[in-house]
Design an enzyme around this catalytic site. Structure first.
Site, PDB file in Angstrom:
ATOM      1  CD  GLU A  50       6.296   1.287  -1.477  1.00 19.51           C
ATOM      2  OE1 GLU A  50       7.094   0.497  -0.932  1.00 19.51           O
ATOM      3  OE2 GLU A  50       5.259   0.910  -1.576  1.00 19.51           O
ATOM      4  CG  ASN A  51      10.477   7.742   3.410  1.00 20.79           C
ATOM      5  OD1 ASN A  51      10.746   7.619   4.269  1.00 20.79           O
ATOM      6  ND2 ASN A  51      11.454   8.299   2.541  1.00 20.79           N
ATOM      7  CB  ALA A  52      12.442   3.899   5.900  1.00 17.90           C
ATOM      8  CB  CYS A 101      -5.765   5.903  -1.938  1.00 21.24           C
ATOM      9  SG  CYS A 101      -4.561   7.339  -2.053  1.00 21.24           S
ATOM     10  CE1 TYR A 117       7.783   0.535   5.700  1.00 27.87           C
ATOM     11  CE2 TYR A 117       5.801  -0.230   6.957  1.00 27.87           C
ATOM     12  CZ  TYR A 117       7.240  -0.346   6.467  1.00 27.87           C
ATOM     13  OH  TYR A 117       7.895  -1.761   6.804  1.00 27.87           O
ATOM     14  CB  CYS A 169      -5.017   9.728  -5.237  1.00 27.52           C
ATOM     15  SG  CYS A 169      -3.224   9.325  -4.801  1.00 27.52           S
ATOM     16  CD  GLU A 182      -3.021   7.041  -8.135  1.00 30.73           C
ATOM     17  OE1 GLU A 182      -1.864   7.009  -7.756  1.00 30.73           O
ATOM     18  OE2 GLU A 182      -3.984   6.390  -7.619  1.00 30.73           O
ATOM     19  CB  CYS A 207      -0.198   7.484  -4.751  1.00 32.11           C
ATOM     20  SG  CYS A 207      -1.087   6.713  -3.032  1.00 32.11           S
ATOM     21  CG  ASN A 236       4.297   2.973  -6.150  1.00 31.80           C
ATOM     22  OD1 ASN A 236       4.669   2.894  -7.324  1.00 31.80           O
ATOM     23  ND2 ASN A 236       4.136   2.272  -5.416  1.00 31.80           N
TER      24      ASN A 236
HETATM   25  N1  THU Z   1      -0.458   3.093  -4.608  1.00 26.63           N
HETATM   26  C1  THU Z   1      -0.396   4.084  -5.783  1.00 26.63           C
HETATM   27  O1  THU Z   1       0.748   4.787  -6.011  1.00 26.63           O
HETATM   28  N2  THU Z   1      -1.557   4.476  -6.192  1.00 26.63           N
HETATM   29  C2  THU Z   1      -2.860   3.886  -5.862  1.00 26.63           C
HETATM   30  O2  THU Z   1      -3.594   4.104  -6.732  1.00 26.63           O
HETATM   31  C3  THU Z   1      -2.798   2.899  -4.842  1.00 26.63           C
HETATM   32  C4  THU Z   1      -1.741   2.590  -4.099  1.00 26.63           C
HETATM   33  C5  THU Z   1       0.899   2.739  -4.005  1.00 26.63           C
HETATM   34  C6  THU Z   1       1.175   3.472  -2.708  1.00 26.63           C
HETATM   35  C7  THU Z   1       2.041   2.293  -2.295  1.00 26.63           C
HETATM   36  O3  THU Z   1       3.383   2.540  -2.689  1.00 26.63           O
HETATM   37  C8  THU Z   1       1.887   0.984  -2.663  1.00 26.63           C
HETATM   38  O4  THU Z   1       0.667   1.366  -4.030  1.00 26.63           O
HETATM   39  C9  THU Z   1       0.947   0.095  -1.900  1.00 26.63           C
HETATM   40  O5  THU Z   1      -0.157   0.746  -1.184  1.00 26.63           O
END
Ligand code: THU
Length: 126
Positions: A44-46, A86, A48, A89, A55, A53, A42
């Site tokens: 992330e970014n400021a 999620c 949000y 994904c 996947e 993800c 995963n």
């Molecule tokens: N996240 C994933 O990378 N995959 C998942 O299946 C569930 C959530 C990440 C997104 C975010 O960076 C962090 O988990 C919290 O939601």
């Protein structure tokens, strides 16, 4: 490659996670029909909502390298519950391979296996 070995790659991929906001590291290992493996984490970014993800990182790497047929994906998160993908994904993966298998792991190293079609019934497509 065994399910366990694919999950081990997912766990290793989580080490590259960029997750300063959630502090939840996730890794994925995607196996294509020809056996090629793409990993992802995963990012992330400021802002949000711009987070990607693990996947989808792996899937985008695969498709951008010319691989569209997926057989299995392992997902690992350091969570108490199994790290299920999620909804976005699930939709993203089924675009390419509706019959793939999804392995969902958790912090203690155990995991469960489900067909994607079971996790994403009635997916949007046309
Ligand atoms: N996240 C994933 O990378 N995959 C998942 O299946 C569930 C959530 C990440 C997104 C975010 O960076 C962090 O988990 C919290 O939601």
């Amino acid at each position: 490659m065994s399910d366990q070995e694919l999950m081990d790659l997912a766990r290793k991929a989580a080490e590259n996670s960029y997750s300063p906001y959630s502090h939840f590291a996730v890794g994925a290992a995607l196996e294509c029909e020809d056996g090629t493996i793409f990993t992802g984490c995963n990012v992330e970014n400021a802002a949000y909502g711009d987070t990607i993800c693990a996947e989808r990182t792996a899937a985008v790497k695969a498709v951008s390298e010319g691989h569209r047929d997926f057989r299995r994906i392992a997902i690992w998160g350091n969570s108490r519950e199994y790290c299920y993908p999620c909804g976005s994904c699930r939709q993203f993966l089924q675009e390419f391979s509706k019959h793939m298998t999804v392995l969902c792991g958790k912090g203690d190293g155990t995991f469960v296996s489900h067909p994607l079609s079971e996790m994403m019934p009635f997916a949007f497509d046309f």
